[in-house]
Scaffold this motif. Structure first.
Motif, mmCIF file in Angstrom:
data_model
loop_
_atom_site.group_PDB
_atom_site.id
_atom_site.type_symbol
_atom_site.label_atom_id
_atom_site.label_comp_id
_atom_site.label_asym_id
_atom_site.label_seq_id
_atom_site.Cartn_x
_atom_site.Cartn_y
_atom_site.Cartn_z
ATOM 1 N N LEU A 171 -9.924 13.149 -30.774
ATOM 2 C CA LEU A 171 -11.115 13.969 -30.942
ATOM 3 C C LEU A 171 -10.781 15.418 -31.271
ATOM 4 O O LEU A 171 -11.636 16.297 -31.185
ATOM 5 C CB LEU A 171 -11.968 13.919 -29.659
ATOM 6 C CG LEU A 171 -12.424 12.527 -29.209
ATOM 7 C CD1 LEU A 171 -13.273 12.627 -27.950
ATOM 8 C CD2 LEU A 171 -13.189 11.815 -30.318
ATOM 9 N N GLY A 172 -9.533 15.645 -31.669
ATOM 10 C CA GLY A 172 -9.114 17.011 -31.965
ATOM 11 C C GLY A 172 -9.585 17.520 -33.315
ATOM 12 O O GLY A 172 -9.810 18.716 -33.492
ATOM 13 N N ALA A 173 -9.755 16.615 -34.279
ATOM 14 C CA ALA A 173 -10.173 17.028 -35.620
ATOM 15 C C ALA A 173 -11.674 17.314 -35.646
ATOM 16 O O ALA A 173 -12.440 16.734 -34.888
ATOM 17 C CB ALA A 173 -9.835 15.933 -36.629
ATOM 18 N N PRO A 174 -12.105 18.219 -36.530
ATOM 19 C CA PRO A 174 -13.543 18.509 -36.658
ATOM 20 C C PRO A 174 -14.318 17.253 -37.045
ATOM 21 O O PRO A 174 -13.796 16.360 -37.711
ATOM 22 C CB PRO A 174 -13.595 19.561 -37.776
ATOM 23 C CG PRO A 174 -12.236 20.166 -37.807
ATOM 24 C CD PRO A 174 -11.292 19.060 -37.429
ATOM 25 N N SER A 175 -15.570 17.176 -36.617
ATOM 26 C CA SER A 175 -16.385 16.003 -36.886
ATOM 27 C C SER A 175 -17.857 16.394 -36.924
ATOM 28 O O SER A 175 -18.279 17.350 -36.271
ATOM 29 C CB SER A 175 -16.163 14.934 -35.800
ATOM 30 O OG SER A 175 -17.080 13.866 -35.923
ATOM 31 N N ALA A 176 -18.638 15.616 -37.669
ATOM 32 C CA ALA A 176 -20.079 15.827 -37.745
ATOM 33 C C ALA A 176 -20.825 15.001 -36.708
ATOM 34 O O ALA A 176 -22.058 14.997 -36.683
ATOM 35 C CB ALA A 176 -20.581 15.482 -39.146
ATOM 36 N N ALA A 177 -20.109 14.293 -35.844
ATOM 37 C CA ALA A 177 -20.747 13.459 -34.832
ATOM 38 C C ALA A 177 -21.627 14.297 -33.913
ATOM 39 O O ALA A 177 -21.279 15.427 -33.556
ATOM 40 C CB ALA A 177 -19.693 12.713 -34.016
ATOM 41 N N VAL A 178 -22.744 13.728 -33.502
ATOM 42 C CA VAL A 178 -23.681 14.433 -32.622
ATOM 43 C C VAL A 178 -23.143 14.514 -31.199
ATOM 44 O O VAL A 178 -23.331 15.513 -30.504
ATOM 45 C CB VAL A 178 -25.061 13.744 -32.653
ATOM 46 C CG1 VAL A 178 -25.990 14.304 -31.583
ATOM 47 C CG2 VAL A 178 -25.700 13.906 -34.024
ATOM 48 N N THR A 179 -22.470 13.457 -30.736
ATOM 49 C CA THR A 179 -21.789 13.504 -29.436
ATOM 50 C C THR A 179 -20.385 12.941 -29.598
ATOM 51 O O THR A 179 -20.133 12.092 -30.452
ATOM 52 C CB THR A 179 -22.530 12.691 -28.343
ATOM 53 O OG1 THR A 179 -22.498 11.296 -28.667
ATOM 54 C CG2 THR A 179 -23.967 13.152 -28.195
ATOM 55 N N ARG A 180 -19.468 13.419 -28.730
ATOM 56 C CA ARG A 180 -18.081 12.954 -28.739
ATOM 57 C C ARG A 180 -17.660 12.723 -27.295
ATOM 58 O O ARG A 180 -17.750 13.631 -26.465
ATOM 59 C CB ARG A 180 -17.163 13.961 -29.427
ATOM 60 C CG ARG A 180 -17.661 14.426 -30.788
ATOM 61 C CD ARG A 180 -16.693 15.373 -31.464
ATOM 62 N NE ARG A 180 -15.606 14.647 -32.105
ATOM 63 C CZ ARG A 180 -14.555 15.242 -32.685
ATOM 64 N NH1 ARG A 180 -14.429 16.561 -32.654
ATOM 65 N NH2 ARG A 180 -13.630 14.511 -33.262
ATOM 66 N N TRP A 181 -17.197 11.494 -26.997
ATOM 67 C CA TRP A 181 -16.916 11.091 -25.620
ATOM 68 C C TRP A 181 -15.463 10.672 -25.432
ATOM 69 O O TRP A 181 -14.883 10.010 -26.294
ATOM 70 C CB TRP A 181 -17.788 9.897 -25.235
ATOM 71 C CG TRP A 181 -19.256 10.140 -25.307
ATOM 72 C CD1 TRP A 181 -20.039 10.102 -26.420
ATOM 73 C CD2 TRP A 181 -20.140 10.414 -24.216
ATOM 74 N NE1 TRP A 181 -21.348 10.343 -26.096
ATOM 75 C CE2 TRP A 181 -21.443 10.531 -24.751
ATOM 76 C CE3 TRP A 181 -19.947 10.552 -22.832
ATOM 77 C CZ2 TRP A 181 -22.551 10.804 -23.948
ATOM 78 C CZ3 TRP A 181 -21.053 10.814 -22.039
ATOM 79 C CH2 TRP A 181 -22.331 10.938 -22.594
ATOM 80 N N ARG A 182 -14.898 11.011 -24.268
ATOM 81 C CA ARG A 182 -13.629 10.454 -23.806
ATOM 82 C C ARG A 182 -13.908 9.573 -22.606
ATOM 83 O O ARG A 182 -14.692 9.939 -21.734
ATOM 84 C CB ARG A 182 -12.644 11.552 -23.400
ATOM 85 C CG ARG A 182 -11.931 12.231 -24.553
ATOM 86 C CD ARG A 182 -10.694 12.970 -24.066
ATOM 87 N NE ARG A 182 -10.124 13.795 -25.120
ATOM 88 C CZ ARG A 182 -10.399 15.070 -25.300
ATOM 89 N NH1 ARG A 182 -11.230 15.672 -24.475
ATOM 90 N NH2 ARG A 182 -9.853 15.750 -26.283
ATOM 91 N N VAL A 183 -13.243 8.434 -22.578
ATOM 92 C CA VAL A 183 -13.457 7.479 -21.487
ATOM 93 C C VAL A 183 -12.118 7.154 -20.843
ATOM 94 O O VAL A 183 -11.149 6.818 -21.534
ATOM 95 C CB VAL A 183 -14.116 6.183 -21.998
ATOM 96 C CG1 VAL A 183 -14.443 5.260 -20.829
ATOM 97 C CG2 VAL A 183 -15.376 6.493 -22.800
ATOM 98 N N ALA A 184 -12.064 7.252 -19.529
ATOM 99 C CA ALA A 184 -10.841 6.935 -18.785
ATOM 100 C C ALA A 184 -11.180 6.056 -17.601
ATOM 101 O O ALA A 184 -12.287 6.122 -17.057
ATOM 102 C CB ALA A 184 -10.160 8.213 -18.307
ATOM 103 N N CYS A 185 -10.240 5.230 -17.197
ATOM 104 C CA CYS A 185 -10.416 4.433 -15.991
ATOM 105 C C CYS A 185 -10.326 5.334 -14.761
ATOM 106 O O CYS A 185 -9.565 6.308 -14.738
ATOM 107 C CB CYS A 185 -9.348 3.348 -15.903
ATOM 108 S SG CYS A 185 -9.532 2.051 -17.151
ATOM 109 N N ALA A 186 -11.109 5.023 -13.750
ATOM 110 C CA ALA A 186 -11.086 5.739 -12.477
ATOM 111 C C ALA A 186 -10.908 4.708 -11.366
ATOM 112 O O ALA A 186 -11.121 3.509 -11.588
ATOM 113 C CB ALA A 186 -12.375 6.538 -12.293
#
Length: 248
Positions: A171-186
């Motif tokens: 998710l480091g590069a620029p994007s036109a996405a309205v939302t950007r999510w990271r998901v990790a196990c907890a």
């Protein structure tokens, strides 16, 4: 003279018939106040591109991210197009988060460029509830095309950004996405006896248009594609299957 209220109701009914046959909400809510109240649109915009990535290249985080977006697609309204680069989807696993195989249309792309082209075509079709793609390298022009294709429609576009061998941030590069999510196990839900409880995820909204980012621990999607707020975080009794812990 005709009753103005009756005429107004008739116009609304005709407008719905002339369109899709019924009104559709502009966003897909999670059904959890902890998430929906912090999203600019009260949920995920249906006419938009959303990006999801595992927090690390670890297989567990990759699977969590896959199930997270599958749960979103499961709550969308119709057929789902899933465009892949490799045949690693496990249908029974998707079904466990509410995405039935009968709703799925699979397409295999030779490279990221072809994958993005298939996604764009699927979004513009307007007959799909969701379009999902998995890619490693996606530039700003490509995400802008996907976002423009989604606007004005009701097909939610979900792009899973996989980690590259170089280890760079998906998710480091620029994007036109309205939302950007990271998901990790907890750590999973504690049980009163030895064993593994319901899985938990750490969701990080890295960026959203019109709002701030945030993090939230949630219980993984259930068989209807809905996440839940852990009881300990919601200050509620941990009653298995309790309605107050389910996402509406």
């Amino acid at each position: 003279m005709s009753d103005p209220a009756v005429l107004a109701q008739l116009r609304a009914t005709l407008s719905a018939i002339e369109g899709s046959g019924f009104r559709r909400r502009p966003a897909l809510p999670f059904g959890m106040e902890a998430l929906d109240s912090r999203l600019a649109n009260g949920g995920l915009r249906l006419d938009a591109l959303h990006e999801i990535a595992g927090a690390t290249h670890d297989m567990a985080d990759d699977c969590a991210a896959t199930l997270f977006l599958a749960g979103i697609a499961a709550r969308a309204w119709g057929p789902v197009l899933w465009v892949v680069r490799r045949r690693d989807l496990f249908a029974p696993g998707l079904a466990q988060v509410g995405l039935d195989h009968k709703r799925l249309i699979y397409a295999e792309a030779a490279d990221d460029e072809e994958l993005l082209a298939i996604m764009e075509e699927g979004i513009r079709h307007r007959g799909l509830g969701a379009v999902i793609g998995e890619a490693r390298r996606v530039g700003m022009p490509a995400t802008r095309r996907l976002q423009l294709a989604a606007e004005g429609g009701r097909t939610i576009a979900l792009l899973m950004k996989r980690h590259t061998r170089e280890g760079s941030d998906p998710l480091g590069a620029p994007s036109a996405a309205v939302t950007r999510w990271r998901v990790a196990c907890a750590p999973s839900t504690p049980l009163p006896v030895a064993g593994v409880g319901r899985p938990r995820w750490r969701l990080e909204l890295v960026r959203q248009k019109g709002g701030e980012g945030f993090e939230q621990i949630v219980e993984a999607c259930d068989a209807t594609g809905r996440c839940a707020l852990p009881a300990a975080l919601g200050h509620r009794k941990a009653v298995a299957g309790g309605a107050d812990r389910q996402a509406a």
